[in-house]
Design a protein around this motif. Structure first.
Motif, PDB file in Angstrom:
ATOM      1  N   GLN A 169       4.827  -1.028  46.015  1.00  0.00           N
ATOM      2  CA  GLN A 169       3.447  -1.469  46.243  1.00  0.00           C
ATOM      3  C   GLN A 169       2.440  -0.628  45.468  1.00  0.00           C
ATOM      4  O   GLN A 169       1.452  -1.134  44.955  1.00  0.00           O
ATOM      5  CB  GLN A 169       3.135  -1.397  47.735  1.00  0.00           C
ATOM      6  N   THR A 171       1.386  -1.335  41.393  1.00  0.00           N
ATOM      7  CA  THR A 171       0.602  -2.461  40.860  1.00  0.00           C
ATOM      8  C   THR A 171      -0.185  -2.088  39.598  1.00  0.00           C
ATOM      9  O   THR A 171      -0.127  -2.820  38.602  1.00  0.00           O
ATOM     10  CB  THR A 171      -0.335  -3.029  41.946  1.00  0.00           C
ATOM     11  N   ARG A 199       2.135  -1.972  36.652  1.00  0.00           N
ATOM     12  CA  ARG A 199       2.566  -3.303  36.190  1.00  0.00           C
ATOM     13  C   ARG A 199       1.435  -3.964  35.395  1.00  0.00           C
ATOM     14  O   ARG A 199       1.673  -4.603  34.376  1.00  0.00           O
ATOM     15  CB  ARG A 199       2.940  -4.186  37.387  1.00  0.00           C
ATOM     16  N   TYR A 200       0.206  -3.760  35.840  1.00  0.00           N
ATOM     17  CA  TYR A 200      -0.957  -4.329  35.164  1.00  0.00           C
ATOM     18  C   TYR A 200      -1.071  -3.754  33.742  1.00  0.00           C
ATOM     19  O   TYR A 200      -1.287  -4.469  32.765  1.00  0.00           O
ATOM     20  CB  TYR A 200      -2.215  -4.016  35.989  1.00  0.00           C
TER      21      TYR A 200
END
Lengths: 81, 385
Positions: free
Chosen positions: A21, A24, A27-28
């Motif tokens: 979690q 993020t 990953r962006y």
């Protein structure tokens, strides 16, 4: 470079973190880097000019296949004379 | 689709008569993907031209396979003679006295490991291993290193022979080796008569998986082809696909943006702009002009006497790592074509001097057979272990 990084311990750690979690933002960022249009080369003036010139030549040909840029250049030379 | 049923049999040397004299044994050509299979087929033609009575086997390196079943059926419907699965198969091949030579355009790891052994190198009656380059190679020095243990090495363009010699002249592990100029795809170009060319109406764009590398660059090339088709309704413009979309996911070069998928983004798709996945030979039988960006297809086009254009000015070309080496390799060819020239279909004849450095004479098969004969007579052979 990314393929090499993936094989290292750091790369594997980054991959594991990116799947959680809190990963993020990672990953962006990875998506941003993967996107072709974000490469620095695309923003260099000479590259922008190159692309524009190719698109102009094609657009001129699409408008009139029998004249194109050579005809435009010839007319320009004629006008100068 | 069901699992492919192929007549290839695992390599089993007992099926070969072991007592055949060395120079009468078959020659083995290895392949694992479309490029290496093209090489094998062309090399087979060269060898058969040199000696129509030769027995030639095709060996499929299954462990490195990157051929789809469609390509297998299209390119080699009769199937290979042998299948090589693992290291043990290559070890057996090198010691079975079943073949006089192994010809390959890719030095497979297990094969390279075997021939790098000094004892294997000097073993009498083992097959002569001849390594060719894979095709146009933009980083050839890596390829030279992989071929340094081959008994004969074929290199091109001709000035590269000196580069190879410079790299390995003083190399301490160098064994018996002959270095030659040539490749079966780079033999003296044919000549097509002006009448023959004028009768042809097909223009081919030979696509690649990697170049142009961006979606925008590929879409630009597609628009260029559409514009040529629109301006020439009496001609067919074919976009020759190397792979079908989604095919060859194991191939070294994976296609990210396939042309059929990009075609949906065109405002108008002229009727005479078409896609094909035919073979290169089929395409070149009817081609009046061949266009490519950085593909080795340019060489096939030139060899068959078809006018060729190498276009390197496409959109986003500056992020494509293949453009600079392609420009260097074709700098003196007169074939590098601007967009304007390409759109107006103004092709140039290739430069004669450049052709001589790239294309070898048609006696390639004879020279290979001579290498094998010389190899069989090399000094310092180990007859028993």
């Amino acid at each position: 470079m990314i393929a090499k990084l993936k094989k290292t311990a750091l790369g594997q750690l980054l991959y594991r973190v990116s799947r959680t979690q809190v990963g993020t933002p990672l990953r962006y960022m990875a998506d941003m880097l993967k996107n072709n249009q974000n490469q620095r080369a695309h923003s260099l003036p000479q590259h922008k000019k190159h692309n524009q010139r190719q698109m102009d030549i094609l657009a001129a040909f699409e408008r009139n296949p029998h004249t194109g840029i050579e005809h435009t250049r010839a007319k320009h030379i004629e006008a100068k004379q | 689709m069901n699992a492919p049923h192929l007549p290839a049999q695992p390599y089993a040397p007992t099926q070969q008569p072991a007592d055949i004299a060395f120079l009468e044994r078959p020659i083995l050509l290895l392949f694992s993907d479309d490029s290496t299979l093209f090489f094998a087929r062309r090399m087979r033609t060269c060898l058969q031209a040199a000696d129509p009575n030769l027995t030639i086997h095709l060996g499929w390196v299954v462990s490195e396979n990157a051929l789809s079943y469609r390509q297998m059926v299209q390119l080699l419907p009769e199937g290979p003679d042998f299948a090589f699965q693992d290291k043990a198969d290559f070890h057996t091949l090198l010691h079975a006295r079943s073949h006089r030579a192994i010809l390959t355009s890719r030095v497979y790891r297990h094969l390279g490991d075997e021939i790098s052994q000094k004892v294997t190198s000097v073993t009498a009656e083992r097959p002569c291993v001849i390594g060719f380059l894979g095709g146009l190679d933009f980083t050839p020095k890596n390829g030279y290193k992989r071929r340094r243990f081959c008994d004969a090495v074929y290199i091109f363009p001709s000035p590269e022979l000196a580069v190879f010699e410079d790299m390995f002249r003083d190399w301490p592990d160098r064994m018996w080796q002959e270095v030659e100029f040539g490749h079966p795809s780079f033999t003296t170009p044919q000549t097509l008569s002006p009448q023959e060319l004028a009768a042809r109406r097909d223009i081919y764009f030979f696509t690649q998986a990697l170049s142009p590398s961006t979606q925008r660059g590929r879409l630009h090339m597609l628009r260029v082809m559409a514009a040529i088709a629109q301006a020439n309704p009496d001609r067919n413009v074919w976009i020759k696909l190397r792979h079908l979309p989604g095919e060859n996911q194991q191939h070294l070069h994976l296609e990210k943006y396939d042309y059929p998928g990009l075609a949906d983004q065109l405002d108008h798709m002229p009727d005479n702009l078409k896609f094909t996945a035919c073979t290169m030979d089929e395409a070149l039988e009817t081609a009046a002009l061949g266009i490519t960006c950085t593909s080795t297809a340019a060489i096939d086009v030139i060899r068959t006497g078809v006018p060729c254009m190498v276009h390197l000015d496409f959109v986003d070309n500056y992020v494509d790592p293949l453009v600079t080496p392609m420009r260097k390799l074709f700098a003196d060819s007169r074939l590098i074509t601007s967009l304007d020239e390409m759109l107006h279909l103004r092709a140039q004849a290739p430069d004669a001097d450049w052709l001589e450095t790239m294309f070898c004479t048609n006696d390639l098969g004879t020279r290979v057979l001579q290498n094998i004969e010389n190899f069989s007579q090399r000094p310092f052979q180990l007859t028993s272990r």
